[in-house]
Every structure is written in structure tokens, then in C-alpha cells.
Design a protein around this motif. Structure first.
Motif, mmCIF file in Angstrom:
data_model
loop_
_atom_site.group_PDB
_atom_site.id
_atom_site.type_symbol
_atom_site.label_atom_id
_atom_site.label_comp_id
_atom_site.label_asym_id
_atom_site.label_seq_id
_atom_site.Cartn_x
_atom_site.Cartn_y
_atom_site.Cartn_z
ATOM 1 N N GLU A 94 0.804 -1.218 0.000
ATOM 2 C CA GLU A 94 0.000 0.000 0.000
ATOM 3 C C GLU A 94 0.839 1.272 0.000
ATOM 4 O O GLU A 94 0.457 2.278 -0.587
ATOM 5 N N SER A 95 1.973 1.234 0.694
ATOM 6 C CA SER A 95 2.748 2.465 0.836
ATOM 7 C C SER A 95 4.232 2.177 0.990
ATOM 8 O O SER A 95 4.641 1.078 1.364
ATOM 9 N N CYS A 96 4.983 3.206 0.689
ATOM 10 C CA CYS A 96 6.429 3.202 0.861
ATOM 11 C C CYS A 96 6.731 4.274 1.908
ATOM 12 O O CYS A 96 6.342 5.436 1.745
ATOM 13 N N LEU A 97 7.369 3.890 3.008
ATOM 14 C CA LEU A 97 7.603 4.802 4.113
ATOM 15 C C LEU A 97 8.988 5.442 4.013
ATOM 16 O O LEU A 97 9.975 4.754 3.763
ATOM 17 N N MET A 98 9.042 6.754 4.231
ATOM 18 C CA MET A 98 10.311 7.478 4.305
ATOM 19 C C MET A 98 10.404 8.123 5.688
ATOM 20 O O MET A 98 9.449 8.766 6.155
ATOM 21 N N ASN A 99 11.546 7.951 6.325
ATOM 22 C CA ASN A 99 11.729 8.483 7.672
ATOM 23 C C ASN A 99 12.192 9.932 7.596
ATOM 24 O O ASN A 99 13.266 10.225 7.064
ATOM 25 N N THR A 100 11.380 10.847 8.130
ATOM 26 C CA THR A 100 11.723 12.277 8.114
ATOM 27 C C THR A 100 12.123 12.780 9.501
ATOM 28 O O THR A 100 12.239 13.987 9.709
ATOM 29 N N HIS A 101 12.309 11.863 10.444
ATOM 30 C CA HIS A 101 12.772 12.254 11.771
ATOM 31 C C HIS A 101 14.257 12.616 11.725
ATOM 32 O O HIS A 101 15.043 11.906 11.105
ATOM 33 N N ASP A 102 14.648 13.706 12.376
ATOM 34 C CA ASP A 102 16.055 14.117 12.452
ATOM 35 C C ASP A 102 16.639 14.234 11.045
ATOM 36 O O ASP A 102 17.452 13.423 10.603
ATOM 37 N N LEU A 103 16.224 15.284 10.333
ATOM 38 C CA LEU A 103 16.580 15.440 8.923
ATOM 39 C C LEU A 103 18.087 15.461 8.682
ATOM 40 O O LEU A 103 18.552 15.038 7.612
ATOM 41 N N SER A 104 18.847 15.907 9.656
ATOM 42 C CA SER A 104 20.302 15.940 9.469
ATOM 43 C C SER A 104 20.893 14.537 9.329
ATOM 44 O O SER A 104 22.014 14.384 8.848
ATOM 45 N N SER A 105 20.134 13.529 9.750
ATOM 46 C CA SER A 105 20.606 12.144 9.628
ATOM 47 C C SER A 105 20.065 11.461 8.369
ATOM 48 O O SER A 105 20.278 10.266 8.185
ATOM 49 N N ARG A 106 19.384 12.231 7.496
ATOM 50 C CA ARG A 106 18.788 11.665 6.277
ATOM 51 C C ARG A 106 19.315 12.410 5.044
ATOM 52 O O ARG A 106 18.575 13.074 4.336
ATOM 53 N N PRO A 107 20.611 12.350 4.750
ATOM 54 C CA PRO A 107 21.166 13.130 3.641
ATOM 55 C C PRO A 107 20.505 12.794 2.306
ATOM 56 O O PRO A 107 20.202 11.637 2.012
ATOM 57 N N LEU A 108 20.303 13.825 1.498
ATOM 58 C CA LEU A 108 19.538 13.675 0.270
ATOM 59 C C LEU A 108 20.241 12.826 -0.781
ATOM 60 O O LEU A 108 19.588 12.265 -1.658
ATOM 61 N N TYR A 109 21.570 12.709 -0.713
ATOM 62 C CA TYR A 109 22.246 11.895 -1.721
ATOM 63 C C TYR A 109 21.931 10.402 -1.546
ATOM 64 O O TYR A 109 22.189 9.606 -2.445
ATOM 65 N N ASN A 110 21.384 10.024 -0.394
ATOM 66 C CA ASN A 110 20.980 8.633 -0.184
ATOM 67 C C ASN A 110 19.546 8.348 -0.624
ATOM 68 O O ASN A 110 19.157 7.178 -0.774
ATOM 69 N N ILE A 111 18.748 9.394 -0.805
ATOM 70 C CA ILE A 111 17.322 9.203 -1.051
ATOM 71 C C ILE A 111 17.026 8.475 -2.368
ATOM 72 O O ILE A 111 16.109 7.635 -2.406
#
Length: 593
Positions: free
Chosen positions: A391-408
Motif C-alpha cells: 500500500e505504501s512506501c515509508l520514508m523516515n523524516t525524523h532528524d533530517l540531518s541524519s537523512r542526507p539527500l544523496y541517499n534518497i
């Protein structure tokens, strides 16, 4: 295609099971004649499926579909052992059916059933129910739905399940105490802060409890008297059953479990730990590999990926070490999303660019569409970076500094499409998979596919910058390093600090993600091994098919054949690709290539 570890290739050839899938057998399967063995197996796995669904609280409707009933399963030791005894009986009956007499399709079903039953019996041998949670997964976070229900009957069943939570939690607590008493517990070092996920459920104000959200989403078409009755019953269940049960569980974890959990981290320190870890390896990888073999495979892969990383660093004129480059990426503000919506937007745009390429790599395109959602706040602090489903694909948006965009981009490909969400829709729309297999998931096959699609993103042209390509390699390194770290922790005496340093030095994962991941490997032995071993299997099989078929190789047909298998043990997948090569690389019937 880049060469893969020779040590894995040799090991996989040795572990492949003898599932014959020749062109001759395939033509036999196309005939209308059904063997007695096929009929016996179908009866057996049909009976197994009905038994399993009933045991875990599902009810069968008149049209044959299963829905969640009003009960939660008993997890008392006697009940768990009774289920293991039933699994042993099912396995004995399976063994009486002649494997060679089965059609190719039913040989696959038999292999899946055998693997599932063996796993259940193995879990019972080590009384796994005495450690019913870890730093990543638990028994308390998914009892409430994300959305409301569509019928009054479903709400009544939901309320009935809520009323069962006190009994269910009491049984889980009793099991956890038994595990503590014999040194079979989650390692203490991985538990810090994990109690936070229970706090919202223990709220005394029913309107703030996550269990109440389903009642806020009740359909307007319900009769007013039903709406009033269901809401009153839901409120009472939260106040009288849910909130007190979660508060009691929270107290148990904080006062008893966390302080008394074991100080060691290795699975081999468990009672009969060496055998337990070997069983976990077999369960999650579906391969007969030892911890030492996997450790060696991991070291080979780490070295290969490091060479590819250095090539990108040279392209960017960076002269330091991989560890120094990773630290630079972690601290560069240009790669950090300013808002959750920005991160979600990057993910959504990647998914749409993938949409434009899917037809070049798959002949069958599922009609179902998934959505992309943020990970719920209650579990986000200790949740993985993302997770994909039907049904869905989850993306973690908690603590954005730990989710660098080059990994997305790599994360989105793995979790959404053509990774897990696409994979789930594809398999559901094939329609012919035996019913008992539709809720079965083998990590080696499933997670191997997810990691393979990250590699496929290179061929699709999804990674647009050297940093995104490095992010993809960093994610692949993350999975290769798991082979070294998981075996290092659980069989070679590694410390947590040693594991953290190894992963941080070789990947561009944030420090937060590194810590969360290491705790996951510590508390969930063997599971992390599935990803890289499965991906290497798929890439090796693709290379063999390309070499054997030459100009007749069609990547769309290869991918379709893999996904049409559903979730199967890796040796079964290998056998099927052998058949794919033998029949000249045919795709799926009814698909226009």
C-alpha cells in the motif's frame, strides 16, 4: 557486469538444492494432467494455510477470504509448543509426498512449505517466543491500524481485539521474564530509548491515544446509532484495556527488563548460542553457509566496493580517505533537507523518474499504485530510513540531518519501485500463487531483490550526480559491511564500538543511522545477512543468463521471471533461472515483449 566475489559463487553452487526445472519438465507441467502427488500437496498446504490463519486470529468468510477476527493469538509456551508439534506433523506428511512426482510449480510450493515449517520448528527449539521483541521490531507497535475500517463488523472485531490486549501483553511479559531468567534477552546496550514508542499508547486521554484514530476515520455512511455505539465502546476499551496494559508493559520494561537484560551482545553467548546463530543464518539467508564463510564473502565485497568508491572520489578530486570523504558528506549542509516535505519531494520525484524507465526493464507492469508516507512519529526515532510495502512506501523524516539527500534515490528505488512496493504489486497481480504463500516472505529473496534494484538504478540512469552514485555505493557498502559486522559480532567477539567504527568508516550513513543499524544487527542476529547474499545471487544468475543466451537475453523477461516466482528460498530461484536459460529465455505467458 562487474565480477562478484569468487568465494560466494563457489559457496552458492555448493548450497543450491536439486530442484529440476528443465524444458522437458516445463512442457509436462503445461499439460492438463495433474499428478496424484500434486493433489496431495495441494490438500496439505491448503490445510496448513487454514490452520495457520485460524491459529493467528483470522476468520474465514463465506467467500473464502480471511479477515482479522476478534481475537489475538495465545503466545503461552504450551500453545507455542503445540504449534511446533503441528508443524512437525505437517513436515512429516510433506516428506511422504514424492518430490520427483510433483510438477515444477508444485515442487516450488513444496520447497516453500518445507522451508516455512523448518523455520517454525527451529524457532521452537530455541524458544524464540521468550525474546518477543528487539531494537527494530516488537509486538506492541502494530496492533492499531493506520486507517479506519470499512464496515461495522470490522470495528466490532477491532474493539474485541483491543479487549484482548491485557491478556496478550501478560503472556508476552511472562515469556520475556522466562527469557531473562535464562540469559535469552535483547542486549541491554540496544534498548536505550526504545520504551519511547509505548508512551503515546499509555496516554490516559483516550483522544490522544493512537488506537482512537481509527474511530476518528469512521465512514460517514454508518448509521448514527452504530457510530455512537462503536465510539463509546472504543473509548471504554482504550481507557479500561489499552492504556492500562501499555502502562503496565512500559513499567515492566523500564523497571525489570531493561536493567536486567544481558550485558553481552553475541548470539553465541546465548544458551546453545552457536547452534542458535547457525539456525538464524539458515533461516534468513536460506543458504547453507557458515559464519566464517559469510565473513570472508563480506570482506571480499567490501574491498570491491571500496575500489568503486575511490574512483568517484578521484572524479571529485578528493584526495583523502573514504572515511574522511564520508565525514565530509555527513557534515555538508547542501545535502540536508530543510523540511520533511523537501525530503518527501525528492523521494517522490525519484519514484516518478523510475516510472519512466520501468517499461524498459519489465514486461509486466502492475496496475496497483502505492503512495509514499512519512514514518509515524511514534516509531520514527528508532525506525529504519525507509520501508516499502504493497500500500505504501515509508520514508523516515525524523532528524533530517541524519537523512542526507544523496541517499534518497537509492533508498526510494529499494523501498518503492522497482523495489518492495513494485515487487509486492507485481506478485499479487500474477494471481496464480498458492494462497498459503501470499503472506510468506523470505528475506534472502525479498531483500536481495531490493538491493539488486539499487544497482539497477545505475543502468536506469536514476543517479544524476557523483554524490548520488556515491550514495548508492554507500548503501551497497552498508549491506556488504553487514556480512562482516553481523558475523563479527555474533561469532568473532566484536564489540559494539568496533562494529560502529567499521560501518561509519566505510559508509556515508549518518552517525544516528549507524548507531541504529548496529543495534539492529546486535538484537536481530542473522537478518542483516540476507540483503547482500540475495543480491549477489541475483546478479550472478543474471550474468550466467546473459552469457548463456547471448542476443536472446531480454532483461525484461529475466526480471519478470524472478518477480513472478514470489518469495522463495534462494536455491529455488537458482533452479528457476536454470530453467529460464534452458528454455531459451522465455518470459511470462500473456505478456507482450
Amino acid at each position: 557486469m562487474k565480477s562478484l566475489s569468487a568465494s560466494l559463487a563457489a559457496a552458492l553452487y555448493l548450497t543450491a538444492a536439486p530442484f529440476a526445472y528443465s524444458q522437458e519438465r516445463a512442457s509436462e507441467a503445461a499439460s492438463a494432467q495433474q499428478t496424484d502427488a500434486d493433489a496431495a500437496l495441494q490438500m496439505l498446504y491448503g490445510e496448513y494455510h487454514d490452520w495457520r490463519m485460524t491459529e493467528w486470529g483470522f476468520t474465514k468468510s463465506e467467500d473464502g477470504d480471511y479477515t482479522r477476527g476478534g481475537t489475538l493469538p495465545s503466545v503461552k509456551p504450551a500453545e507455542m509448543r503445540r504449534r511446533a508439534a503441528a508443524a512437525t506433523d505437517f513436515l512429516a506428511r510433506l516428506n511422504q509426498i514424492g518430490h520427483a512426482s510433483l510438477s515444477p510449480e508444485e515442487q516450488v510450493n513444496a520447497a516453500v512449505l518445507r522451508s516455512v515449517l523448518t523455520e517454525q520448528i527451529g524457532d521452537a527449539r530455541f524458544a524464540e517466543w521468550e525474546m518477543p521483541f528487539d531494537s527494530d521490531s516488537n509486538f506492541w507497535s502494530y496492533l492499531n491500524p493506520r486507517t479506519g475500517f470499512q464496515s461495522v463488523e470490522e470495528y466490532d472485531a477491532y474493539i474485541a481485539r483491543m479487549r484482548q490486549v491485557p491478556r496478550y501483553f501478560e503472556e508476552q511479559i511472562a515469556n520475556s521474564k522466562a527469557g531473562l531468567a535464562r540469559g535469552f534477552s535483547v542486549p541491554r546496550v540496544t534498548l536505550e530509548g526504545r520504551d519511547a514508542s509505548l508512551v503515546p499508547y499509555a496516554a490516559e486521554d483516550y483522544s490522544q491515544n493512537p488506537f482512537w484514530s481509527a474511530f476518528e476515520q469512521m465512514p460517514d455512511r454508518f448509521a448514527e446509532e452504530d457510530r455512537k455505539r462503536l465510539k463509546e465502546a472504543g473509548r471504554a476499551a482504550i481507557e479500561q484495556a489499552i492504556a492500562p496494559s501499555y502502562a503496565n508493559l512500559l513499567k515492566f520494561l523500564r523497571d525489570d527488563y531493561f536493567p536486567n537484560a544481558r550485558g553481552t551482545i553475541a548470539a553465541e553467548k546465548f544458551p546453545d548460542g552457536e547452534a542458535y546463530y547457525a539456525q538464524q543464518i539458515r533461516q534468513y539467508t536460506t543458504l547453507d553457509l557458515t559464519a566464517d564463510q559469510i565473513h570472508a564473502i563480506g570482506l571480499d565485497e567490501v574491498a570491491r566496493i571500496e575500489a568503486a568508491m575511490r574512483a568517484i572520489m578521484q572524479e571529485l578530486a578528493f584526495e583523502g580517505s573514504i572515511s574522511e570523504f564520508n565525514e565530509r558528506l555527513r557534515t555538508d549542509p547542501q545535502f540536508i533537507a530543510r523540511t520533511p516535505e523537501e525530503l518527501m519531494g525528492v523521494s517522490a520525484y525519484v519514484a516518478k523518474r523510475v516510472d519512466g524507465k520501468l517499461g524498459e526493464y519489465f514486461g509486466f507492469l502492475p496496475r496497483h499504485r502505492f503512495t509514499i508516507r512519512p514514518v509515524p512519529d511514534a516509531i520514527a526515532p528508532f525506525y529504519t530510513a525507509g520501508r516499502g510495502g504493497y500500500e505504501s512506501c515509508l520514508m523516515n523524516t525524523h532528524d533530517l540531518s541524519s537523512r542526507p539527500l544523496y541517499n534518497i534515490p537509492a533508498l526510494t528505488i529499494h523501498e518503492c519501485a522497482p523495489g518492495h512496493s513494485f515487487q509486492a504489486a507485481f506478485q499479487r497481480e500474477q494471481g496464480e500463487t498458492a494462497e498459503f504463500r501470499r503472506s510468506i516472505y523470505f528475506s534472502g529473496m525479498g531483500e536481495g531483490w531490493g538491493l539488486y534494484t539499487e544497482f539497477l538504478g545505475e543502468e536506469m540512469g536514476i543517479y544524476r550526480t557523483p554524490y548520488e552514485r556515491f550514495g548508492r555505493l554507500s548503501y551497497e557498502m552498508w549491506r556488504a559491511a553487514r556480512l562482516v559486522i553481523d558475523t563479527g559480532i555474533h561469532s568473532q567477539g566484536w564489540s559494539r564500538d568496533q562494529a560502529v567504527e567499521y560501518l561509519a568508516d566505510r559508509t556515508a550513513l549518518s552517525r544516528h543511522e549507524v548507531g541504529t543499524e548496529i543495534d539492529r544487527y546486535i538484537s536481530w542476529p542473522g537478518q542483516a545477512l540476507a540483503y547482500k547474499l540475495g543480491e549477489m545471487q541475483i546478479r550472478r544468475l543474471r550474468g550466467e543468463a546473459e552469457a548463456a543466451l547471448g542476443d536472446d537475453f531480454d532483461i525484461r523477461k529475466f526480471h519478470d521471471v524472478i518477480l513472478a516466482m514470489g518469495s522463495v528460498p534462494l536455491p529455488v530461484l537458482e533452479s528457476r533461472i536454470g530453467g529460464f536459460i534452458a528454455d531459451g529465455g522465455k518470459g511470462l505467458e500473456g505478456v507482450d515483449y
